[in-house]
Design a protein around this motif. Sequence first.
Motif, PDB file in Angstrom:
ATOM      1  N   VAL A  84       0.837  -1.205   0.000  1.00 56.65           N
ATOM      2  CA  VAL A  84       0.000   0.000   0.000  1.00 56.65           C
ATOM      3  C   VAL A  84       0.868   1.250   0.000  1.00 56.65           C
ATOM      4  O   VAL A  84       0.579   2.228  -0.696  1.00 56.65           O
ATOM      5  CB  VAL A  84      -0.949  -0.002   1.219  1.00 56.65           C
ATOM      6  N   LEU A  85       1.958   1.233   0.758  1.00 54.24           N
ATOM      7  CA  LEU A  85       2.852   2.394   0.804  1.00 54.24           C
ATOM      8  C   LEU A  85       3.468   2.653  -0.566  1.00 54.24           C
ATOM      9  O   LEU A  85       3.547   3.812  -1.016  1.00 54.24           O
ATOM     10  CB  LEU A  85       3.957   2.167   1.837  1.00 54.24           C
ATOM     11  N   ILE A  86       3.898   1.603  -1.252  1.00 50.32           N
ATOM     12  CA  ILE A  86       4.450   1.760  -2.605  1.00 50.32           C
ATOM     13  C   ILE A  86       3.408   2.381  -3.529  1.00 50.32           C
ATOM     14  O   ILE A  86       3.705   3.272  -4.329  1.00 50.32           O
ATOM     15  CB  ILE A  86       4.930   0.403  -3.149  1.00 50.32           C
ATOM     16  N   TYR A  87       2.168   1.906  -3.422  1.00 51.85           N
ATOM     17  CA  TYR A  87       1.092   2.459  -4.245  1.00 51.85           C
ATOM     18  C   TYR A  87       0.897   3.947  -3.947  1.00 51.85           C
ATOM     19  O   TYR A  87       0.829   4.780  -4.859  1.00 51.85           O
ATOM     20  CB  TYR A  87      -0.205   1.696  -3.990  1.00 51.85           C
ATOM     21  N   LEU A  88       0.823   4.299  -2.670  1.00 51.64           N
ATOM     22  CA  LEU A  88       0.591   5.693  -2.291  1.00 51.64           C
ATOM     23  C   LEU A  88       1.744   6.587  -2.723  1.00 51.64           C
ATOM     24  O   LEU A  88       1.546   7.705  -3.204  1.00 51.64           O
ATOM     25  CB  LEU A  88       0.383   5.797  -0.782  1.00 51.64           C
ATOM     26  N   GLN A  89       2.982   6.104  -2.577  1.00 53.53           N
ATOM     27  CA  GLN A  89       4.146   6.904  -2.952  1.00 53.53           C
ATOM     28  C   GLN A  89       4.260   7.093  -4.455  1.00 53.53           C
ATOM     29  O   GLN A  89       4.918   8.020  -4.918  1.00 53.53           O
ATOM     30  CB  GLN A  89       5.416   6.255  -2.400  1.00 53.53           C
ATOM     31  N   SER A  90       3.601   6.225  -5.226  1.00 54.44           N
ATOM     32  CA  SER A  90       3.642   6.358  -6.689  1.00 54.44           C
ATOM     33  C   SER A  90       2.817   7.542  -7.180  1.00 54.44           C
ATOM     34  O   SER A  90       2.957   7.964  -8.325  1.00 54.44           O
ATOM     35  CB  SER A  90       3.118   5.072  -7.344  1.00 54.44           C
ATOM     36  N   GLY A  91       1.932   8.053  -6.318  1.00 58.29           N
ATOM     37  CA  GLY A  91       1.096   9.174  -6.713  1.00 58.29           C
ATOM     38  C   GLY A  91      -0.149   8.791  -7.477  1.00 58.29           C
ATOM     39  O   GLY A  91      -0.895   9.649  -7.966  1.00 58.29           O
ATOM     40  N   LYS A  92      -0.436   7.491  -7.594  1.00 63.15           N
ATOM     41  CA  LYS A  92      -1.637   7.046  -8.296  1.00 63.15           C
ATOM     42  C   LYS A  92      -2.888   7.459  -7.526  1.00 63.15           C
ATOM     43  O   LYS A  92      -2.843   7.680  -6.321  1.00 63.15           O
ATOM     44  CB  LYS A  92      -1.615   5.522  -8.452  1.00 63.15           C
ATOM     45  N   ALA A  93      -3.996   7.530  -8.243  1.00 65.20           N
ATOM     46  CA  ALA A  93      -5.260   7.924  -7.624  1.00 65.20           C
ATOM     47  C   ALA A  93      -5.693   6.893  -6.589  1.00 65.20           C
ATOM     48  O   ALA A  93      -5.532   5.688  -6.791  1.00 65.20           O
ATOM     49  CB  ALA A  93      -6.342   8.086  -8.679  1.00 65.20           C
ATOM     50  N   ILE A  94      -6.251   7.361  -5.491  1.00 62.92           N
ATOM     51  CA  ILE A  94      -6.804   6.477  -4.470  1.00 62.92           C
ATOM     52  C   ILE A  94      -8.285   6.269  -4.739  1.00 62.92           C
ATOM     53  O   ILE A  94      -8.776   5.141  -4.773  1.00 62.92           O
ATOM     54  CB  ILE A  94      -6.581   7.067  -3.064  1.00 62.92           C
ATOM     55  N   VAL A  95      -8.989   7.366  -4.958  1.00 67.04           N
ATOM     56  CA  VAL A  95     -10.413   7.328  -5.307  1.00 67.04           C
ATOM     57  C   VAL A  95     -10.631   8.298  -6.453  1.00 67.04           C
ATOM     58  O   VAL A  95     -10.211   9.459  -6.386  1.00 67.04           O
ATOM     59  CB  VAL A  95     -11.305   7.720  -4.108  1.00 67.04           C
ATOM     60  N   ASN A  96     -11.269   7.820  -7.528  1.00 68.33           N
ATOM     61  CA  ASN A  96     -11.563   8.668  -8.683  1.00 68.33           C
ATOM     62  C   ASN A  96     -13.026   9.101  -8.627  1.00 68.33           C
ATOM     63  O   ASN A  96     -13.908   8.384  -9.072  1.00 68.33           O
ATOM     64  CB  ASN A  96     -11.312   7.908  -9.995  1.00 68.33           C
ATOM     65  N   ASN A  97     -13.269  10.264  -8.070  1.00 69.35           N
ATOM     66  CA  ASN A  97     -14.656  10.730  -7.988  1.00 69.35           C
ATOM     67  C   ASN A  97     -15.221  11.081  -9.357  1.00 69.35           C
ATOM     68  O   ASN A  97     -16.416  10.997  -9.587  1.00 69.35           O
ATOM     69  CB  ASN A  97     -14.754  11.958  -7.079  1.00 69.35           C
ATOM     70  N   ASP A  98     -14.360  11.478 -10.268  1.00 71.51           N
ATOM     71  CA  ASP A  98     -14.844  11.893 -11.586  1.00 71.51           C
ATOM     72  C   ASP A  98     -14.339  10.978 -12.686  1.00 71.51           C
ATOM     73  O   ASP A  98     -14.260  11.354 -13.843  1.00 71.51           O
ATOM     74  CB  ASP A  98     -14.375  13.331 -11.876  1.00 71.51           C
ATOM     75  N   GLY A  99     -13.960   9.748 -12.306  1.00 74.35           N
ATOM     76  CA  GLY A  99     -13.461   8.815 -13.295  1.00 74.35           C
ATOM     77  C   GLY A  99     -11.991   8.951 -13.551  1.00 74.35           C
ATOM     78  O   GLY A  99     -11.392   8.175 -14.254  1.00 74.35           O
ATOM     79  N   GLY A 100     -11.366   9.967 -12.950  1.00 74.69           N
ATOM     80  CA  GLY A 100      -9.918  10.103 -13.070  1.00 74.69           C
ATOM     81  C   GLY A 100      -9.494  10.793 -14.347  1.00 74.69           C
ATOM     82  O   GLY A 100     -10.266  11.009 -15.270  1.00 74.69           O
ATOM     83  N   GLN A 101      -8.241  11.165 -14.382  1.00 75.80           N
ATOM     84  CA  GLN A 101      -7.677  11.828 -15.547  1.00 75.80           C
ATOM     85  C   GLN A 101      -6.493  11.017 -16.035  1.00 75.80           C
ATOM     86  O   GLN A 101      -5.627  10.619 -15.265  1.00 75.80           O
ATOM     87  CB  GLN A 101      -7.207  13.239 -15.178  1.00 75.80           C
ATOM     88  N   GLU A 102      -6.469  10.723 -17.295  1.00 75.65           N
ATOM     89  CA  GLU A 102      -5.401   9.896 -17.844  1.00 75.65           C
ATOM     90  C   GLU A 102      -4.059  10.630 -17.756  1.00 75.65           C
ATOM     91  O   GLU A 102      -3.951  11.805 -18.085  1.00 75.65           O
ATOM     92  CB  GLU A 102      -5.706   9.544 -19.299  1.00 75.65           C
ATOM     93  N   ILE A 103      -3.049   9.900 -17.308  1.00 76.09           N
ATOM     94  CA  ILE A 103      -1.718  10.463 -17.148  1.00 76.09           C
ATOM     95  C   ILE A 103      -0.876  10.137 -18.372  1.00 76.09           C
ATOM     96  O   ILE A 103      -0.888   9.012 -18.879  1.00 76.09           O
ATOM     97  CB  ILE A 103      -1.046   9.886 -15.879  1.00 76.09           C
ATOM     98  N   ALA A 104      -0.151  11.129 -18.880  1.00 74.91           N
ATOM     99  CA  ALA A 104       0.692  10.909 -20.055  1.00 74.91           C
ATOM    100  C   ALA A 104       1.765   9.874 -19.749  1.00 74.91           C
ATOM    101  O   ALA A 104       2.302   9.809 -18.645  1.00 74.91           O
ATOM    102  CB  ALA A 104       1.334  12.224 -20.482  1.00 74.91           C
ATOM    103  N   THR A 105       2.070   9.063 -20.742  1.00 75.61           N
ATOM    104  CA  THR A 105       3.095   8.034 -20.590  1.00 75.61           C
ATOM    105  C   THR A 105       4.482   8.663 -20.660  1.00 75.61           C
ATOM    106  O   THR A 105       4.753   9.517 -21.503  1.00 75.61           O
ATOM    107  CB  THR A 105       2.965   6.972 -21.693  1.00 75.61           C
ATOM    108  N   THR A 106       5.337   8.238 -19.758  1.00 80.83           N
ATOM    109  CA  THR A 106       6.740   8.649 -19.790  1.00 80.83           C
ATOM    110  C   THR A 106       7.617   7.405 -19.915  1.00 80.83           C
ATOM    111  O   THR A 106       7.212   6.305 -19.530  1.00 80.83           O
ATOM    112  CB  THR A 106       7.132   9.425 -18.524  1.00 80.83           C
ATOM    113  N   VAL A 107       8.799   7.593 -20.465  1.00 79.30           N
ATOM    114  CA  VAL A 107       9.730   6.478 -20.686  1.00 79.30           C
ATOM    115  C   VAL A 107      11.121   6.910 -20.243  1.00 79.30           C
ATOM    116  O   VAL A 107      11.565   8.014 -20.562  1.00 79.30           O
ATOM    117  CB  VAL A 107       9.773   6.071 -22.178  1.00 79.30           C
TER     118      VAL A 107
END
Length: 297
Positions: A84-107
């Motif tokens: 869970v800590l790894i997930y939270l530190q990644s900055g990913k959404a926890i709850v998407n109230n509006d369906g979320g916003q797509e994040i641009a892909t980086t490489v």
Amino acid sequence: MTDLTLTVQATSHPDIIKLEANRALVKGSYEFKNIDEAKGAPLARELFYLPFVKTVYISSNFIALKRFPIIEWTDVQEEVREQVLIYLQSGKAIVNNDGGQEIATTVYTETTPNPAVMKFVLNKRLVPIVIEYKNATEATEAPIALALFENFPFITEVFLDDNYISLTKSDTEEWEQYTAAIRLFITNYANEGRTFISQAEIKKQQASAQAYWLSQTTNDAISQQIAALIEEHIKPAVASDGGNIQFISYTPDTFLVRVLLQGACSGCPSSTQTLKKGIQALLKSKLSNPKIQVEAI
């Protein structure tokens, strides 16, 4: 969010633990009793891939988890906390109230011990299984591999796993000349929304890999005991979340147990390690063998 911390807090209910953060995680409170209820909550969905998670409650600065009685929290709570800590530190959404916003892909690129191979790592998952192509003919159902072979003729092999692509080059070229161009090519390819590998190809590769592992199944007395324990204690909870777990083999010399994860389980990378640890703890307890190790395929 690297300064985020997460601690395990016991509660008055033995089936519930609380993971408390040092900052607010969400506004409001959310309770999810199954994976279908958690459609708009990516973290809760990942937690439901764990067969022992019955309910997920997210509020303010904590996440509370209620378990099914197939495992003790003391056996898995540290693994759950780390995931869970790894997930939270990644900055990913926890709850998407509006369906979320797509994040641009980086490489970004990583060198490897093999000077002929360069690794290109993305911030999104590409495939749920290892897939390798040695030429363009093999890659007709893998558009990204085919495009790399066609646009960079010196590439001799394309290897995909999880969130990265490893490319092998011929001896005629040096990476310094092409790394930036390839990284930009993959970035643009992803952000244009193009298909990396067809679903039919992924299913074919998964079926091939699963057929191989199922052919390696062992059937001695201990293997039968392990298979029965998995069927009774793990498989029902996994199945309720759309997954499956299959006993493959037991190696007496090394005490290694191999299990095959299918369906939803195989599609959730952050949960695989924790699930493996949960099965491992169960088998160690039931078989009275602290040396047992589990490998999830």
